[in-house]
Design a protein around this motif. Structure first.
Motif, PDB file in Angstrom:
ATOM      1  N   GLU A 156       1.236  -7.345   5.304  1.00 31.97           N
ATOM      2  CA  GLU A 156       0.572  -8.645   5.193  1.00 31.97           C
ATOM      3  C   GLU A 156       0.135  -8.913   3.757  1.00 31.97           C
ATOM      4  O   GLU A 156       0.286 -10.024   3.252  1.00 31.97           O
ATOM      5  N   GLU A 157      -0.404  -7.898   3.121  1.00 29.97           N
ATOM      6  CA  GLU A 157      -0.849  -8.064   1.734  1.00 29.97           C
ATOM      7  C   GLU A 157       0.330  -8.326   0.800  1.00 29.97           C
ATOM      8  O   GLU A 157       0.243  -9.159  -0.093  1.00 29.97           O
ATOM      9  N   PHE A 158       1.431  -7.601   0.997  1.00 32.83           N
ATOM     10  CA  PHE A 158       2.621  -7.854   0.183  1.00 32.83           C
ATOM     11  C   PHE A 158       3.088  -9.295   0.363  1.00 32.83           C
ATOM     12  O   PHE A 158       3.482  -9.953  -0.598  1.00 32.83           O
ATOM     13  N   ALA A 159       3.040  -9.805   1.588  1.00 28.75           N
ATOM     14  CA  ALA A 159       3.481 -11.178   1.864  1.00 28.75           C
ATOM     15  C   ALA A 159       2.591 -12.205   1.173  1.00 28.75           C
ATOM     16  O   ALA A 159       3.056 -13.301   0.824  1.00 28.75           O
ATOM     17  N   ARG A 160       1.345 -11.867   0.944  1.00 30.08           N
ATOM     18  CA  ARG A 160       0.396 -12.789   0.287  1.00 30.08           C
ATOM     19  C   ARG A 160       0.506 -12.779  -1.232  1.00 30.08           C
ATOM     20  O   ARG A 160      -0.065 -13.643  -1.895  1.00 30.08           O
ATOM     21  N   CYS A 161       1.190 -11.814  -1.773  1.00 26.70           N
ATOM     22  CA  CYS A 161       1.291 -11.708  -3.231  1.00 26.70           C
ATOM     23  C   CYS A 161       2.004 -12.925  -3.806  1.00 26.70           C
ATOM     24  O   CYS A 161       3.042 -13.347  -3.299  1.00 26.70           O
TER      25      CYS A 161
ATOM     26  N   GLU B 112       0.052  -8.806  -8.669  1.00 28.51           N
ATOM     27  CA  GLU B 112      -0.561  -8.582  -7.359  1.00 28.51           C
ATOM     28  C   GLU B 112       0.262  -7.588  -6.552  1.00 28.51           C
ATOM     29  O   GLU B 112      -0.286  -6.716  -5.878  1.00 28.51           O
ATOM     30  N   ARG B 113       1.573  -7.717  -6.625  1.00 29.97           N
ATOM     31  CA  ARG B 113       2.457  -6.808  -5.887  1.00 29.97           C
ATOM     32  C   ARG B 113       2.262  -5.363  -6.365  1.00 29.97           C
ATOM     33  O   ARG B 113       2.223  -4.438  -5.563  1.00 29.97           O
ATOM     34  N   ARG B 114       2.129  -5.179  -7.673  1.00 28.81           N
ATOM     35  CA  ARG B 114       1.896  -3.829  -8.207  1.00 28.81           C
ATOM     36  C   ARG B 114       0.563  -3.264  -7.730  1.00 28.81           C
ATOM     37  O   ARG B 114       0.457  -2.066  -7.449  1.00 28.81           O
ATOM     38  N   GLN B 115      -0.460  -4.110  -7.636  1.00 30.69           N
ATOM     39  CA  GLN B 115      -1.765  -3.638  -7.160  1.00 30.69           C
ATOM     40  C   GLN B 115      -1.684  -3.168  -5.709  1.00 30.69           C
ATOM     41  O   GLN B 115      -2.238  -2.118  -5.360  1.00 30.69           O
ATOM     42  N   VAL B 116      -1.014  -3.939  -4.867  1.00 29.20           N
ATOM     43  CA  VAL B 116      -0.867  -3.534  -3.463  1.00 29.20           C
ATOM     44  C   VAL B 116      -0.040  -2.255  -3.381  1.00 29.20           C
ATOM     45  O   VAL B 116      -0.388  -1.330  -2.638  1.00 29.20           O
TER      46      VAL B 116
END
Length: 59
Positions: free
Chosen positions: A15-20, A25-29
């Motif tokens: 879900e978090e990757f989809a929100r990036c 942001e993707r690297r942080q997740v």
């Protein structure tokens, strides 16, 4: 942690990757996924890191 916990974590990370909205942001997740996988591998000898990482990133 049990299999159901890992499944729930992977679903939440997906879900978090989809929100990036950008690569930062993707690297942080992704970093959070790695940290959780590190802890899981240290505490559970049966933990399958590759399977967990793959489950976290499936869209």
């Amino acid at each position: 942690m049990s299999k159901k916990h890992f499944i729930a974590l992977a679903a939440r990370f997906r879900e978090e990757f989809a929100r990036c909205t950008n690569e930062g942001e993707r690297r942080q997740v992704a970093r959070c996924v790695i940290l959780v996988a590190d802890i899981a591998a240290q505490t559970n000898p049966l933990f399958d890191r590759a399977r967990f990482m793959s489950a976290c990133e499936q869209a």
